[in-house]
Design a protein around this motif. Sequence first.
Motif, PDB file in Angstrom:
ATOM      1  N   LEU A  85       2.234   1.637  -3.408  1.00 23.54           N
ATOM      2  CA  LEU A  85       1.187   2.144  -4.302  1.00 23.54           C
ATOM      3  C   LEU A  85       1.077   3.666  -4.183  1.00 23.54           C
ATOM      4  O   LEU A  85       1.020   4.375  -5.183  1.00 23.54           O
ATOM      5  CB  LEU A  85      -0.145   1.480  -3.958  1.00 23.54           C
ATOM      6  CG  LEU A  85      -1.339   1.855  -4.802  1.00 23.54           C
ATOM      7  CD1 LEU A  85      -2.231   0.637  -4.993  1.00 23.54           C
ATOM      8  CD2 LEU A  85      -2.149   2.965  -4.183  1.00 23.54           C
TER       9      LEU A  85
ATOM     10  N   TYR B  51       0.830  -1.200   0.000  1.00 24.90           N
ATOM     11  CA  TYR B  51       0.000   0.000   0.000  1.00 24.90           C
ATOM     12  C   TYR B  51       0.869   1.257   0.000  1.00 24.90           C
ATOM     13  O   TYR B  51       0.606   2.215  -0.726  1.00 24.90           O
ATOM     14  CB  TYR B  51      -0.936  -0.017   1.219  1.00 24.90           C
ATOM     15  CG  TYR B  51      -1.885   1.128   1.259  1.00 24.90           C
ATOM     16  CD1 TYR B  51      -2.953   1.180   0.364  1.00 24.90           C
ATOM     17  CD2 TYR B  51      -1.721   2.165   2.150  1.00 24.90           C
ATOM     18  CE1 TYR B  51      -3.830   2.246   0.382  1.00 24.90           C
ATOM     19  CE2 TYR B  51      -2.598   3.232   2.182  1.00 24.90           C
ATOM     20  CZ  TYR B  51      -3.651   3.268   1.290  1.00 24.90           C
ATOM     21  OH  TYR B  51      -4.514   4.324   1.300  1.00 24.90           O
TER      22      TYR B  51
ATOM     23  N   TYR C  56      -9.940   0.531  -5.704  1.00 26.37           N
ATOM     24  CA  TYR C  56      -8.751   1.125  -6.331  1.00 26.37           C
ATOM     25  C   TYR C  56      -8.456   0.449  -7.669  1.00 26.37           C
ATOM     26  O   TYR C  56      -8.133   1.106  -8.650  1.00 26.37           O
ATOM     27  CB  TYR C  56      -7.523   0.986  -5.435  1.00 26.37           C
ATOM     28  CG  TYR C  56      -7.550   1.788  -4.172  1.00 26.37           C
ATOM     29  CD1 TYR C  56      -8.385   2.885  -4.003  1.00 26.37           C
ATOM     30  CD2 TYR C  56      -6.739   1.453  -3.105  1.00 26.37           C
ATOM     31  CE1 TYR C  56      -8.410   3.616  -2.828  1.00 26.37           C
ATOM     32  CE2 TYR C  56      -6.751   2.177  -1.923  1.00 26.37           C
ATOM     33  CZ  TYR C  56      -7.584   3.254  -1.797  1.00 26.37           C
ATOM     34  OH  TYR C  56      -7.601   3.967  -0.636  1.00 26.37           O
ATOM     35  N   LYS C  57      -8.561  -0.868  -7.670  1.00 27.24           N
ATOM     36  CA  LYS C  57      -8.281  -1.625  -8.896  1.00 27.24           C
ATOM     37  C   LYS C  57      -9.217  -1.174 -10.015  1.00 27.24           C
ATOM     38  O   LYS C  57      -8.790  -0.970 -11.160  1.00 27.24           O
ATOM     39  CB  LYS C  57      -8.454  -3.124  -8.619  1.00 27.24           C
ATOM     40  CG  LYS C  57      -8.139  -4.019  -9.786  1.00 27.24           C
ATOM     41  CD  LYS C  57      -8.258  -5.474  -9.369  1.00 27.24           C
ATOM     42  CE  LYS C  57      -7.988  -6.401 -10.524  1.00 27.24           C
ATOM     43  NZ  LYS C  57      -8.032  -7.806 -10.109  1.00 27.24           N
TER      44      LYS C  57
ATOM     45  N   ILE D  70      -1.709  -4.131  -6.487  1.00 20.25           N
ATOM     46  CA  ILE D  70      -3.053  -4.358  -5.941  1.00 20.25           C
ATOM     47  C   ILE D  70      -3.420  -5.832  -6.009  1.00 20.25           C
ATOM     48  O   ILE D  70      -3.939  -6.399  -5.037  1.00 20.25           O
ATOM     49  CB  ILE D  70      -4.094  -3.481  -6.678  1.00 20.25           C
ATOM     50  CG1 ILE D  70      -3.859  -2.001  -6.332  1.00 20.25           C
ATOM     51  CG2 ILE D  70      -5.517  -3.905  -6.318  1.00 20.25           C
ATOM     52  CD1 ILE D  70      -4.684  -1.034  -7.167  1.00 20.25           C
TER      53      ILE D  70
ATOM     54  N   LEU E 225      -9.296  -2.160  -1.861  1.00 19.16           N
ATOM     55  CA  LEU E 225      -8.366  -2.511  -2.935  1.00 19.16           C
ATOM     56  C   LEU E 225      -9.091  -2.809  -4.242  1.00 19.16           C
ATOM     57  O   LEU E 225      -8.609  -2.455  -5.318  1.00 19.16           O
ATOM     58  CB  LEU E 225      -7.489  -3.689  -2.513  1.00 19.16           C
ATOM     59  CG  LEU E 225      -6.407  -3.337  -1.506  1.00 19.16           C
ATOM     60  CD1 LEU E 225      -5.749  -4.606  -0.957  1.00 19.16           C
ATOM     61  CD2 LEU E 225      -5.358  -2.424  -2.114  1.00 19.16           C
TER      62      LEU E 225
ATOM     63  N   PRO F 268      -6.095   6.904  -2.474  1.00 23.58           N
ATOM     64  CA  PRO F 268      -5.370   5.981  -1.597  1.00 23.58           C
ATOM     65  C   PRO F 268      -4.849   6.625  -0.312  1.00 23.58           C
ATOM     66  O   PRO F 268      -4.461   5.930   0.611  1.00 23.58           O
ATOM     67  CB  PRO F 268      -4.193   5.509  -2.449  1.00 23.58           C
ATOM     68  CG  PRO F 268      -4.618   5.727  -3.848  1.00 23.58           C
ATOM     69  CD  PRO F 268      -5.538   6.921  -3.824  1.00 23.58           C
TER      70      PRO F 268
ATOM     71  N   SER G 291      -1.640  -7.768  -3.341  1.00 24.61           N
ATOM     72  CA  SER G 291      -2.240  -7.509  -2.025  1.00 24.61           C
ATOM     73  C   SER G 291      -3.563  -8.250  -1.866  1.00 24.61           C
ATOM     74  O   SER G 291      -3.849  -8.794  -0.792  1.00 24.61           O
ATOM     75  CB  SER G 291      -2.452  -6.002  -1.828  1.00 24.61           C
ATOM     76  OG  SER G 291      -1.212  -5.352  -1.720  1.00 24.61           O
TER      77      SER G 291
END
Length: 160
Positions: free
Chosen positions: A51, A48, A110-111, A79, A107, A138, A82
């Motif tokens: 990222l 993270y 975010y993806k 991602i 996540l 993020p 994770s």
Amino acid sequence: MKKLVKFVLGIVASAMVIGALSGCMSDPVADDFTKFMNEDMVEVNANYEALKAESGKWESFETNEEMTNSISNVILPNINESLDKLAAIEPQTDEVKAIKDLYVKMLNTYKEGYGIMLEACNTDDETLVDQALEYPNPEDPKAFTLALKLAKEKDLEVQY
């Protein structure tokens, strides 16, 4: 001799009772949370941070190709890794499962957002850029906020 044997047996029995009672007094949520945050999540949290660092470089990018490479070769693999690590973690308590579920949801969000940004870079579609920018930042993870709240309630220290 009998007195000595009784004395030793008394000490052993006392030690066993104290050991059993101390095990009964532990807090399963605190134990599960401590293991989750300080052991299970170490690599996920490191990913993270990576990222965030990678997305922080974007201001210096001058071409869509740089952005595409960043998303394709760093952000999305990060991602996905994770998410794989989270899938392998099995919390034992509902409170910690809720935090894990928030991390997974975060996540996946975010993806999805980075996937839209990748598509925008590949197609030069400004409306997709605007759509991707509506996704959460993020820098503001709700899952971590919930984790910190539980840590405070249980008087625990989060290390990662």
